[in-house]
Design a protein around this motif. Structure first.
Motif, short mmCIF file in Angstrom:
data_model
loop_
_atom_site.label_atom_id
_atom_site.label_comp_id
_atom_site.label_asym_id
_atom_site.label_seq_id
_atom_site.Cartn_x
_atom_site.Cartn_y
_atom_site.Cartn_z
N ILE A 156 -7.47 1.21 -4.39
CA ILE A 156 -6.27 0.46 -3.96
C ILE A 156 -6.41 -1.01 -4.34
O ILE A 156 -5.49 -1.62 -4.87
CB ILE A 156 -6.07 0.60 -2.44
CG1 ILE A 156 -5.77 2.06 -2.08
CG2 ILE A 156 -4.94 -0.32 -1.97
CD1 ILE A 156 -5.70 2.32 -0.58
N ALA A 157 -7.60 -1.56 -4.07
CA ALA A 157 -7.83 -2.98 -4.32
C ALA A 157 -7.67 -3.32 -5.80
O ALA A 157 -7.07 -4.34 -6.16
CB ALA A 157 -9.23 -3.36 -3.84
N GLU A 158 -8.19 -2.46 -6.66
CA GLU A 158 -8.11 -2.71 -8.10
C GLU A 158 -6.67 -2.73 -8.59
O GLU A 158 -6.28 -3.58 -9.40
CB GLU A 158 -8.89 -1.64 -8.86
CG GLU A 158 -8.91 -1.85 -10.36
CD GLU A 158 -9.71 -0.79 -11.08
OE1 GLU A 158 -9.75 -0.84 -12.33
OE2 GLU A 158 -10.28 0.10 -10.41
N LYS A 159 -5.86 -1.83 -8.06
CA LYS A 159 -4.47 -1.74 -8.51
C LYS A 159 -3.60 -2.87 -7.97
O LYS A 159 -2.58 -3.21 -8.56
CB LYS A 159 -3.89 -0.39 -8.11
CG LYS A 159 -4.53 0.77 -8.86
CD LYS A 159 -3.92 2.11 -8.48
CE LYS A 159 -4.57 3.24 -9.26
NZ LYS A 159 -3.97 4.56 -8.98
N PRO A 174 -11.62 -4.82 -1.81
CA PRO A 174 -11.73 -3.62 -0.98
C PRO A 174 -11.90 -3.96 0.49
O PRO A 174 -11.41 -3.24 1.37
CB PRO A 174 -12.98 -2.92 -1.53
CG PRO A 174 -13.10 -3.42 -2.93
CD PRO A 174 -12.61 -4.84 -2.89
N GLU A 175 -12.61 -5.06 0.77
CA GLU A 175 -12.80 -5.48 2.16
C GLU A 175 -11.47 -5.80 2.84
O GLU A 175 -11.26 -5.49 4.01
CB GLU A 175 -13.72 -6.72 2.21
CG GLU A 175 -15.16 -6.47 1.80
CD GLU A 175 -15.34 -6.32 0.30
OE1 GLU A 175 -16.39 -5.78 -0.11
OE2 GLU A 175 -14.42 -6.75 -0.45
N GLN A 176 -10.55 -6.41 2.08
CA GLN A 176 -9.23 -6.72 2.63
C GLN A 176 -8.46 -5.45 2.94
O GLN A 176 -7.79 -5.34 3.98
CB GLN A 176 -8.43 -7.57 1.65
CG GLN A 176 -7.08 -8.03 2.17
CD GLN A 176 -7.20 -8.98 3.33
OE1 GLN A 176 -7.66 -10.11 3.17
NE2 GLN A 176 -6.82 -8.54 4.53
N VAL A 177 -8.55 -4.47 2.05
CA VAL A 177 -7.87 -3.19 2.27
C VAL A 177 -8.39 -2.53 3.55
O VAL A 177 -7.61 -2.09 4.40
CB VAL A 177 -8.08 -2.23 1.07
CG1 VAL A 177 -7.48 -0.86 1.37
CG2 VAL A 177 -7.45 -2.82 -0.19
N TYR A 213 0.84 -1.20 0.00
CA TYR A 213 0.00 0.00 0.00
C TYR A 213 0.87 1.25 0.00
O TYR A 213 0.60 2.21 -0.73
CB TYR A 213 -0.91 0.03 1.23
CG TYR A 213 -1.87 -1.13 1.35
CD1 TYR A 213 -2.33 -1.81 0.23
CD2 TYR A 213 -2.33 -1.55 2.60
CE1 TYR A 213 -3.21 -2.88 0.36
CE2 TYR A 213 -3.22 -2.60 2.73
CZ TYR A 213 -3.65 -3.27 1.60
OH TYR A 213 -4.53 -4.32 1.72
N LEU A 214 1.90 1.24 0.82
CA LEU A 214 2.77 2.42 0.91
C LEU A 214 3.48 2.66 -0.42
O LEU A 214 3.56 3.80 -0.89
CB LEU A 214 3.79 2.25 2.04
CG LEU A 214 4.78 3.40 2.22
CD1 LEU A 214 4.05 4.73 2.44
CD2 LEU A 214 5.72 3.13 3.38
N ILE A 243 -7.81 8.53 -2.13
CA ILE A 243 -7.92 7.25 -2.83
C ILE A 243 -8.87 6.36 -2.05
O ILE A 243 -8.88 6.36 -0.81
CB ILE A 243 -6.53 6.57 -2.99
CG1 ILE A 243 -6.62 5.37 -3.93
CG2 ILE A 243 -5.96 6.14 -1.63
CD1 ILE A 243 -5.27 4.83 -4.37
N SER A 244 -9.69 5.61 -2.75
CA SER A 244 -10.66 4.74 -2.10
C SER A 244 -10.08 3.35 -1.89
O SER A 244 -9.08 2.98 -2.52
CB SER A 244 -11.93 4.64 -2.95
OG SER A 244 -11.63 3.99 -4.18
#
Length: 214
Positions: free
Chosen positions: A41-44, A49-52, A24-25, A36-37
């Motif tokens: 982040i999840a898509e990239k 998204p739940e894990q993020v 993430y960093l 950023i949502s």
């Protein structure tokens, strides 16, 4: 894996979460937007998204509904977790292609790392320049001098399998507290020494295995 000291009770971060927080960093440091949502982040990173959102419960930051996470404080929080605010000097042993590439890697500065010296025992390479660094002869005297002068705690090993253990022994004997090993060999280090193996062979084999499953 790691204790995060905050006003609340310190949390023990699971290793998989810790590894994702590093990703993430790295991603956020490349972002130019202000927010950023978790979906972004999840898509990239090809996760959910739940894990993020679950991973971010381990750090002291919350997102805003329909807006996402404010990137600057999120970077600050993760930087504190990984000690980026403190500049660590490192040395590299092995001035071959890999060692030279690492020595010239500009991204180290963003994560609080500075290469202060590179060593080799090849007479052809000694005295040549890798970026702004002159390749120094690999000897205990030279190591001790550089480690003491720059207060180096981290050593990077980019040598052959046959030489790696000896290099590790010399580095530890002269005060190095953490080793980043790129040699394809399992090193033996004393208790208390941090060892991170970057095994290129197993990495490639993993990629090949995953490709075969597609």
């Amino acid at each position: 894996m790691s204790n995060l000291k905050k006003d609340r009770k310190p949390l023990e971060i699971p290793k998989p979460t810790f590894e994702r927080l590093k990703k993430y960093l790295a991603l956020l440091l490349q972002e130019e937007s202000e927010y950023i949502s978790s979906e972004g982040i999840a898509e990239k990173l090809n996760i959910t998204p739940e894990q993020v959102r679950k991973d971010f419960t381990y750090i002291n930051i919350k997102g805003k509904p329909k807006v996402g996470y404010h990137i600057p404080p999120l970077i600050n929080e993760l930087s504190e977790l990984f000690g980026i605010g403190v500049m660590d000097n490192i040395i590299i042993v092995g001035a071959g292609n890999l060692g030279s590439a690492l020595a010239k890697y500009a991204g180290f500065k963003k994560i609080g790392v500075r290469v202060v010296a590179i060593f080799d025992n090849d007479p052809v390479k000694i005295g040549s320049f890798v970026g702004e660094l002159s390749v120094l002869p690999f000897s205990e005297e030279n190591l001790k001098r550089v480690i003491k002068r720059f207060k180096v705690k981290i050593g990077v090993i980019c040598v052959t399998e046959e030489s790696a253990q000896e290099v590790a022994n010399v580095l530890v004997r002269n005060g190095i507290k953490a080793l980043w090993n790129f040699a394809p060999v399992t090193l033996k280090v004393p208790p208390g020494i941090v060892l991170e193996n970057q095994d290129i062979t197993t990495g490639v084999l993993t990629i090949k295995h995953l490709l075969e499953k597609k």
